[in-house]
Design an enzyme around this catalytic site. Structure first.
Site, PDB file in Angstrom:
ATOM      1  N   TYR A 141       0.786  -1.247  -0.052  1.00  0.00           N
ATOM      2  CA  TYR A 141      -0.128   0.004  -0.127  1.00  0.00           C
ATOM      3  C   TYR A 141       0.889   1.301  -0.233  1.00  0.00           C
ATOM      4  O   TYR A 141       0.280   2.414  -0.450  1.00  0.00           O
ATOM      5  CB  TYR A 141      -0.837   0.054   1.356  1.00  0.00           C
ATOM      6  CG  TYR A 141      -2.073  -0.962   1.157  1.00  0.00           C
ATOM      7  CD1 TYR A 141      -2.102  -1.756   0.091  1.00  0.00           C
ATOM      8  CD2 TYR A 141      -2.886  -1.094   2.130  1.00  0.00           C
ATOM      9  CE1 TYR A 141      -3.152  -2.698   0.077  1.00  0.00           C
ATOM     10  CE2 TYR A 141      -4.137  -2.170   2.151  1.00  0.00           C
ATOM     11  CZ  TYR A 141      -4.070  -3.003   0.997  1.00  0.00           C
ATOM     12  OH  TYR A 141      -5.044  -3.763   0.980  1.00  0.00           O
ATOM     13  N   LYS A 191       2.870 -15.567   1.158  1.00  0.00           N
ATOM     14  CA  LYS A 191       2.783 -16.071   0.064  1.00  0.00           C
ATOM     15  C   LYS A 191       4.271 -16.588  -0.294  1.00  0.00           C
ATOM     16  O   LYS A 191       4.873 -16.197  -1.358  1.00  0.00           O
ATOM     17  CB  LYS A 191       1.970 -15.125  -1.123  1.00  0.00           C
ATOM     18  CG  LYS A 191       0.680 -15.294  -1.135  1.00  0.00           C
ATOM     19  CD  LYS A 191       0.157 -16.663  -1.388  1.00  0.00           C
ATOM     20  CE  LYS A 191       0.019 -16.785  -2.950  1.00  0.00           C
ATOM     21  NZ  LYS A 191      -0.655 -18.093  -3.318  1.00  0.00           N
ATOM     22  N   ASP A 223      -3.651 -17.639   0.726  1.00  0.00           N
ATOM     23  CA  ASP A 223      -4.712 -18.184  -0.051  1.00  0.00           C
ATOM     24  C   ASP A 223      -5.448 -19.561   1.015  1.00  0.00           C
ATOM     25  O   ASP A 223      -6.598 -19.440   1.101  1.00  0.00           O
ATOM     26  CB  ASP A 223      -4.924 -18.883  -1.394  1.00  0.00           C
ATOM     27  CG  ASP A 223      -3.495 -19.497  -1.598  1.00  0.00           C
ATOM     28  OD1 ASP A 223      -2.495 -19.448  -0.542  1.00  0.00           O
ATOM     29  OD2 ASP A 223      -3.033 -19.965  -2.643  1.00  0.00           O
ATOM     30  N   ASP A 247      -5.271  -7.001   5.555  1.00  0.00           N
ATOM     31  CA  ASP A 247      -6.484  -6.580   5.292  1.00  0.00           C
ATOM     32  C   ASP A 247      -7.471  -7.405   4.797  1.00  0.00           C
ATOM     33  O   ASP A 247      -8.727  -7.469   5.370  1.00  0.00           O
ATOM     34  CB  ASP A 247      -6.123  -5.486   3.960  1.00  0.00           C
ATOM     35  CG  ASP A 247      -7.295  -4.543   3.960  1.00  0.00           C
ATOM     36  OD1 ASP A 247      -8.281  -4.517   4.478  1.00  0.00           O
ATOM     37  OD2 ASP A 247      -7.025  -3.480   2.653  1.00  0.00           O
ATOM     38  N   ASP A 251     -11.136  -8.736   7.430  1.00  0.00           N
ATOM     39  CA  ASP A 251     -12.382  -8.589   6.662  1.00  0.00           C
ATOM     40  C   ASP A 251     -13.105  -9.893   6.445  1.00  0.00           C
ATOM     41  O   ASP A 251     -14.344 -10.259   7.172  1.00  0.00           O
ATOM     42  CB  ASP A 251     -12.391  -7.962   5.505  1.00  0.00           C
ATOM     43  CG  ASP A 251     -12.446  -6.435   5.632  1.00  0.00           C
ATOM     44  OD1 ASP A 251     -12.279  -6.015   6.720  1.00  0.00           O
ATOM     45  OD2 ASP A 251     -12.609  -5.692   4.550  1.00  0.00           O
TER      46      ASP A 251
END
Ligand code: NAD
Length: 358
Positions: A141, A191, A223, A247, A251
């Site tokens: 980000y 990852k 994942d 993030d 959620d």
């Protein structure tokens, strides 16, 4: 010296839920004779309309001098077409960056009485209690270089996912120490199968685990972690992850509990000063109608008292009152299918009554 609490209600339901939290805070200040100075200022779209900036300099200065910030929510369709720097969300990003709030703590817990609101079956979700520790000021980000390039064919855009060793160590330390206070399990999510930055992240976290022999450390690919959060969320205690993956995972975790209106969050610097905010946004669809559930914001106040303001007893009283509120059958619109529910402005009064009864 009095402690400084800055209230930044923001936009939409941010204003309604912070009003409820301030009502509880005022009661706590009286009850415990606390020497707090509480100031309220505009941010987000509301501040943009007033001053041309979503985070005016005087607000940023006040934030830097505060011990704790209670932040409502920002954003709304009326500001969606503004330039990037003027958009309400920029207020949040600048506060996080300039106050160096690198650690985002997002608890996801379920009151079993509300398990009907969860999209998962009771036997999977009951007793859920996990903590996601998300790195907040680095990663993709903020990584440079970045950009959109429209002058060459084909046009292209890119971002940079970058972490240095110190950034990984400081967020991992918060995660290991949080796990020590809980069930002593930490899962680091990245990852490492495809990203160098993740491979590096994994090697640092693994090396650090030698200093925390009491913590059971595991690693999952992002994942798989997203899938495991839905299939078997109770396998987790604390999860630590980068800005991007954290993030997404936080959620998902919030959604599992059935109502985003219940979940608080804390963003801390290395001295545990920080900003406390609900996980939800400004909910333009219900804003201004006295319908929002303010419990996530009131719970965020409790986190502020616990982490930044050294008032753990008061924080525990608020947590107990919220539990009692739910156990006694009180509901807001988001956590019931009944036609009978409490309005936003009625919730703080009930919570205060319950604190008085303890
Ligand atoms: P949202 O969280 O605002 O709303 C999602 C859904 O949940 C809506 O149906 C809303 O009514 C409901 N909801 C949210 N909080 C609730 C509460 N306390 N009580 C009852 N129901 C609640 O997310 P969104 O709709 O994706 O975003 C709306 C705006 O908020 C956008 O402008 C977005 O950029 C902004 N946003 C801000 C933040 C923040 O300030 N931290 C976070 C997320 C989204």
């Amino acid at each position: 010296m009095s402690k400084k609490v800055l209230v930044l209600p923001g936009d939409g339901i941010g204003q309604e839920v912070t009003a409820s939290a301030v009502e509880v805070l005022d009661f706590i200040i009286d009850e415990y004779s606390l020497d707090f100075k509480v100031t309220s200022m505009n941010v987000g779209g509301t501040a943009y309309d007033e001053s041309g900036s979503p985070i005016p300099d005087n607000v940023l200065d006040a934030a830097k001098e505060s011990d704790a910030i209670l932040f409502g929510a920002v954003g709304g369709p009326e500001w969606d077409d503004l330039d990037w720097d003027d958009r309400p969300e920029n207020a949040l990003l600048r506060l996080r960056k300039e106050l160096n709030l690198f650690a985002n703590l997002r608890p996801a817990f379920l009151f079993n009485e509300l398990s009907d609101a969860s999209p998962l079956k009771k036997e999977i979700i009951n007793d859920l209690d996990i903590l996601i520790v998300r790195e907040l000021t680095g990663g993709i980000y903020f990584g440079e270089p970045r950009g959109i390039f429209l002058d060459k064919e084909p046009n292209y855009a890119f971002n940079t996912m970058i972490y240095n060793e110190e950034e990984i160590r400081r967020i991992a330390r918060i995660a290991f120490e949080s796990a020590q206070k809980r069930n002593k399990k930490l899962c680091s999510v990245e990852k490492a199968n495809v990203l160098e930055v993740s491979k590096f992240w994994r090697s640092i976290v693994t090396e650090m685990s030698e200093d925390y022999p009491d913590i059971e450390l595991s690693h999952q690919l992002a994942d798989n972690a997203a899938m495991q959060l839905v299939l078997n969320p109770n396998q987790f205690d604390v999860i630590v992850s980068s800005n991007l993956f954290g993030d997404i995972l936080s959620d998902i975790a919030a959604t599992l509990t059935g109502s985003i209106g219940m979940l608080p969050s804390a963003s801390l610097d290395s001295s545990f000063k920080g900003m406390f905010e609900p996980c939800h946004g400004s909910a333009p669809d219900i804003a201004g109608r006295n319908l929002a559930n303010p419990l996530a914001m009131i719970s965020s106040l409790s986190m502020a008292l616990k982490y930044s303001l050294n008032e753990e007893e008061a924080a525990n009283k608020i947590d107990k009152a919220i539990r009692k509120f739910i156990e006694s059958g009180n509901r807001t619109i988001d956590i019931t299918t009944d036609k009978k529910y409490l309005k936003t402005s009625e919730v703080a009064k009930k919570i205060i009554e319950m604190i008085k009864d303890e």
